[in-house]
Design an enzyme around this catalytic site. Structure first.
Site, short mmCIF file in Angstrom:
data_model
loop_
_atom_site.label_atom_id
_atom_site.label_comp_id
_atom_site.label_asym_id
_atom_site.label_seq_id
_atom_site.Cartn_x
_atom_site.Cartn_y
_atom_site.Cartn_z
N LYS A 170 42.68 35.27 44.48
CA LYS A 170 44.03 34.81 44.17
C LYS A 170 43.99 33.61 43.23
O LYS A 170 44.80 33.51 42.29
CB LYS A 170 44.79 34.47 45.45
CG LYS A 170 46.21 33.91 45.26
CD LYS A 170 47.19 34.93 44.71
CE LYS A 170 48.54 34.34 44.31
NZ LYS A 170 49.49 34.13 45.39
N LYS A 238 52.04 24.53 42.59
CA LYS A 238 51.28 24.39 43.84
C LYS A 238 49.97 25.18 43.77
O LYS A 238 48.90 24.67 44.15
CB LYS A 238 52.13 24.91 45.01
CG LYS A 238 51.53 24.69 46.40
CD LYS A 238 51.94 25.78 47.39
CE LYS A 238 50.97 26.94 47.37
NZ LYS A 238 51.18 27.99 48.36
#
Lengths: 292, 292
Positions: A170, A238
């Site tokens: 990811k 983030k």
């Protein structure tokens, strides 16, 4: 399967509904009770805590904000570990750091819980249409066992390696997509500033080695000036923080990812945080006398 | 058509041969006579200068190194303008700056020559297989007139705008591809440094929004460690210099492109200039204790 589900936000809600549509019975809990309502309407069982969710479940899925949330819901008081029977599988689909994931997995293992990290890519549309990319780390037999659940939520499903490997994949995804959005915004703003039609440039570039899903989808929305999310900039900000924290820990240079992270910082700082990442185009326009 | 062709290098030679295969008669000239031989063998006519090439031609194509080469061959002594009949079309397929292109086009116009800028993307394989992307700037009727020539050399052919617009599109292409190679190298090195299989990461990323021709082709060659060119790093370094010079002129910030340009500088400085741009992976490995 008896599936617990915690984290009924923008992504989690449609994912949980897709699990119910595939015939699984769901146990849900949320800090804000109203978040549960759409699931209860569909026949899910309301629980009083994460431990309560775990008590009757074979598998508990979490998709929450950040590492401390995962830690609290898994290992905190009245957390998943408190209610888990021996052999419970906890699938965390949040995007958090690979290192923290490994730590949580180790502590859950001591308490008889097998953890998989399974972060997703594809945004809200992918969650709704069950076309998410799901990148899984952890025990291979737990992955096989959970596969029908993944297949109810996503399309490209891969077991990458041990605990944390899903989060590493990811992170790589966020490097390539985050830098991709930045490079496309830079290129289309370069065209505009040169007095050349950005739409025509995007189209010819799609015929060659510059072709990508980002140039196609995100570039297309930049040309049409469609800045609604999609995937909000503060979320990508983030994720880039996680990537750069990991890079710092490992002593890795990531020059283009670092540049993209700075741009997401600037988006949030200049009030574009709630808009889609494609609004990065506006940032470049504001810095070059364009529409902004 | 009677076509002049100047610049019989890695790209130019197969492009010229494809024009002959499509039935056009070619007039060629090269500073090094031996560069002409493969074309003469195929039936092209050898000329004694650029002016001599222009004398018998309807269209003269150039694909040479850098802006000064284009300027010399077009406007220097015994250059194209010296031999051109009124209405000659000069198609420059080199990659040079949009600003310089506009200047050359204006000076050629005064001497009765219509210039098109038509830089290409697709590398040597694209030149050989006549699958180049061709981005064209300049007069629309000259573009229509030259279209059969473009179709003999490429596949995605677009008229983007006035003089220089083709070079602007090419600059955008080099931003997206240069930054793309860098981000893929960063991501795959991040996976390796994390102890995760880079090939598996590339594969799962191809299923989502990170999918691109660069991740597919270049990423695939990084995983297989195939570093032979293709497209040499020093050439991409040169193109990034053009992009950043233009950005400087216009007062544009290009943060990810600037980071990628620094990486191409480092490739050339560390002896990787003659290797393909995918060898950027080695640069990251050397900076992080990997194979290099």
């Amino acid at each position: 399967m008896n599936v617990g589900f915690i984290g009924l936000g923008l992504m989690g809600r449609p994912m949980a509904l897709n699990l119910m549509r595939a015939g699984h019975s769901l146990r849900v809990w949320a800090r804000r009770a109203e978040s549960m309502q759409p699931l209860l309407d569909a026949g899910a069982l309301a629980c009083s805590s994460a431990a309560d969710v775990a008590r009757g479940a074979d598998v508990v899925i979490t998709i929450v904000g950040d590492a401390p949330d995962v830690e609290r819901v898994a290992l905190g008081p009245e957390g998943i570990a408190d209610g888990a029977r021996e052999g419970l599988i906890h699938i965390d689909m949040s995007t958090i750091s690979p290192e923290v994931t490994e730590g949580i997995a180790a502590r859950l293992r001591e308490r008889g819980v097998t953890m998989l990290d399974a972060p997703v890519s594809g945004g809200e549309p992918g969650a709704i249409n069950a076309t998410l990319t799901i990148m899984v780390g952890g025990d291979a037999s737990a992955f096989e066992c959970a596969k029908p659940l993944f297949e109810a939520m996503g399309k490209a499903i891969s077991h990458i390696g041990g605990n944390g490997a899903g989060q590493v994949a990811k992170a790589c995804n966020q490097i390539v997509t985050g830098v991709g959005v930045a490079s496309v915004a830079e290129a289309l703003n370069f065209a505009r500033a040169s007095g050349v039609d950005a739409g025509a440039v995007r189209e010819v570039l799609m015929g060659g080695f510059a072709a990508s899903r980002i140039l196609d989808a995100h570039g297309g929305r930049m040309v049409k000036r469609e800045f609604r999310p999609g995937f909000k900039s503060w979320m990508h900000q983030k994720d880039m923080r996680i990537v750069l924290d990991e890079a710092h820990r490992m002593g890795l240079q990531l020059p283009t990812a670092a540049a993209a992270a700075q741009l997401f910082n600037a988006m949030v700082g200049s009030g574009l945080g709630e808009e889609d990442s494609v609004a990065m185009l506006k940032l470049f326009e504001r810095m070059s006398g364009g529409e902004g």
